[in-house]
Enzyme design. Structure first.
Site, PDB file in Angstrom:
ATOM      1  N   PHE A 106       0.821  -1.220   0.000  1.00  0.00           N
ATOM      2  CA  PHE A 106       0.000   0.000   0.000  1.00  0.00           C
ATOM      3  C   PHE A 106       0.848   1.260   0.000  1.00  0.00           C
ATOM      4  O   PHE A 106       0.380   2.336  -0.374  1.00  0.00           O
ATOM      5  CB  PHE A 106      -0.931   0.000   1.221  1.00  0.00           C
ATOM      6  N   LYS A 107       2.108   1.147   0.433  1.00  0.00           N
ATOM      7  CA  LYS A 107       2.953   2.341   0.522  1.00  0.00           C
ATOM      8  C   LYS A 107       3.206   2.978  -0.844  1.00  0.00           C
ATOM      9  O   LYS A 107       3.634   4.121  -0.920  1.00  0.00           O
ATOM     10  CB  LYS A 107       4.271   1.993   1.208  1.00  0.00           C
ATOM     11  N   ASP A 108       2.921   2.238  -1.925  1.00  0.00           N
ATOM     12  CA  ASP A 108       3.065   2.812  -3.263  1.00  0.00           C
ATOM     13  C   ASP A 108       2.220   4.074  -3.434  1.00  0.00           C
ATOM     14  O   ASP A 108       2.656   5.034  -4.066  1.00  0.00           O
ATOM     15  CB  ASP A 108       2.650   1.789  -4.332  1.00  0.00           C
TER      16      ASP A 108
END
Ligand SMILES: *Cc1c(COP(=O)(O)O)cnc(C)c1O
Length: 431
Positions: A106-108
């Site tokens: 999710f850090k993308d």
């Protein structure tokens, strides 16, 4: 929009300055002076609104005049330029799959948004900015990928040798260009300590413009609101809003969800799902906040003893414990329960969660035993292939490597091995 420091000893700044600085000079975190309300018509018509338009409308008041609308629209659009499906597992469980971005975590979303904002802000800068970041795994890959090729920005990533998974190591060591990886012969805490010392070193800060890319930065934290709205867009029963369970480490992700909720997004209740690093679970039970040293677990992206974004959650609720406790519950999930959940979810729902998603699933399951009419969403924050050992331990089988990874897995690792010493880092940065 103006941002104040949660320590109240630094001047207010706009979005641009908050994003460039990262942390306030008084070591506080930047927080918006008011919480913008989401336009009720956006919530009403959300099913027929474009994803990019939703993202743009949500972030626009936070950015204010710092970025022109047409530029901000493309930045918002690019930060969610991959599917974010809400998968119905049945029996009231839904997985929000946040792992379809380039580094499968999710850090993308936050890293892509932040890198593009900095790229825009630094276009006319003559001095290069060096983004310095310590990673226990996922942050490094997302930051490397997000900033790759962004002009005016050099990225230096410190990671603990032998302590990140093979996929994670490849994702942060194979890009080259403006991305350099430092393999530290030590622990994640050593990496973190070296980075902290660099930010305080006068000589380094004289010769370099250092900034960080962790979720302390408003440009990484705030765009995480996007997918809470995209989840609501896909939520069928709008008359019974979801309970949302978020696997939490530094609490940046759940804090973004709470922000969207404070802005008007319907959510029945939030669950902060923690592994045994459970300062917040204990805080909600005792009203005592006692940070501890982190303990290593299978859901290692949440091995955080002192969650940096918790102060922002306190700000959202005006430091009123009872208001916070009415919206947020927190659960502790052990490694044994995590493995058991992975195997159960696979057997019952034919779905393989990663260890972090499994922690969130378990918390949701415990909550629903008490509130059986509540349907819920757990955030699947990473693809299971990033944590192959835990999956194999739980299911006895290996996770097939997705096709999108074959390129990076066969690429050549490029990293510089350093001792866990600040002097070595300093020499490297000044060279
Ligand atoms: C970073 C990370 C988390 C924790 O997110 P926070 O915003 O730090 O709470 C959870 N799961 C995965 C897979 C992560 O990479």
């Amino acid at each position: 929009m103006q941002y104040y420091s949660t320590s109240h000893h630094s001047p207010n700044v706009d979005f641009r300055e908050a994003a460039i600085k990262g942390q306030a000079p008084d070591k506080g975190l930047y927080f918006p002076q008011s919480i913008p309300q989401i336009d009720p018509s956006l919530l009403r018509d959300i099913e027929s609104t474009d994803d990019a338009d939703i993202a743009f409308q949500v972030i626009r008041p936070f950015v204010g005049n710092s970025i022109p609308d047409e530029v901000l629209f493309s930045i918002a659009k690019e930060s969610i330029s991959f599917p974010i499906p809400l998968v119905d597992l049945g029996n009231g469980y839904h997985s929000l799959e946040l792992f379809h971005g380039p580094t499968l975590a999710f850090k993308d979303v936050g890293a892509r948004f932040m890198s593009r904002c900095l790229g825009y802000f630094l276009k006319e800068n003559t001095k290069k900015v060096t983004v310095l970041v310590a990673t226990s795994g996922d942050t490094g890959g997302a930051v490397a990928n997000g900033f790759f090729g962004v002009e005016g920005v050099e990225v230096v990533i410190l990671y603990p040798s032998g302590k990140v998974s093979p996929v994670q190591e490849k994702q942060l060591t194979t890009l080259g260009g403006n991305i350099r990886a430092l393999e530290i012969d030590g622990s994640f805490d050593d990496c973190q300590a070296m980075v902290k010392q660099a930010f305080m070193d006068p000589q380094l800060n004289d010769s370099l413009f250092l900034t960080s890319a962790n979720s302390i930065n408003v440009a990484r934290w705030l765009p995480q609101q996007f997918y809470y709205l995209l989840a609501y867009k896909q939520w069928k029963d709008k008359s019974n809003p979801p309970v949302i369970s978020v696997p939490s480490g530094n609490f940046g992700n759940i804090c973004a969800g709470l922000m969207a909720h404070a802005g008007g997004l319907p959510v029945r209740h939030f669950l902060a799902a923690c592994n045994v690093n459970d300062v917040v679970t204990r805080y909600l039970a005792t009203e005592k906040y006692e940070p501890l040293k982190a303990i290593a677990t299978l859901s290692n992206a949440m091995d955080v003893g002192e969650p940096s974004n918790f102060i922002r959650i306190q700000e959202i609720f005006g430091h009123r414990f009872n208001d916070l406790a009415a919206t947020l519950s927190s659960y502790t999930v052990t490694d044994a329960e995590t493995l058991d959940t992975i195997s159960q979810v696979e057997t019952v729902y034919h779905y393989t969660p990663d260890p972090h998603g499994a922690v969130a699933f378990h918390a949701l399951e415990v909550y629903r035993r008490q509130f059986p009419d509540a349907a819920g969403i757990f955030l699947e924050t990473a693809h299971p292939v990033k944590f192959p050992d835990a999956i194999e331990q739980a299911t006895g089988r290996q996770v097939p490597v997705p096709e999108s990874l074959t390129g990076v897995m066969s690429a050549q690792k490029k990293s510089t091995l350093l001792k866990p010493s600040f002097d070595e880092l300093k020499q490297f940065l000044l060279a």
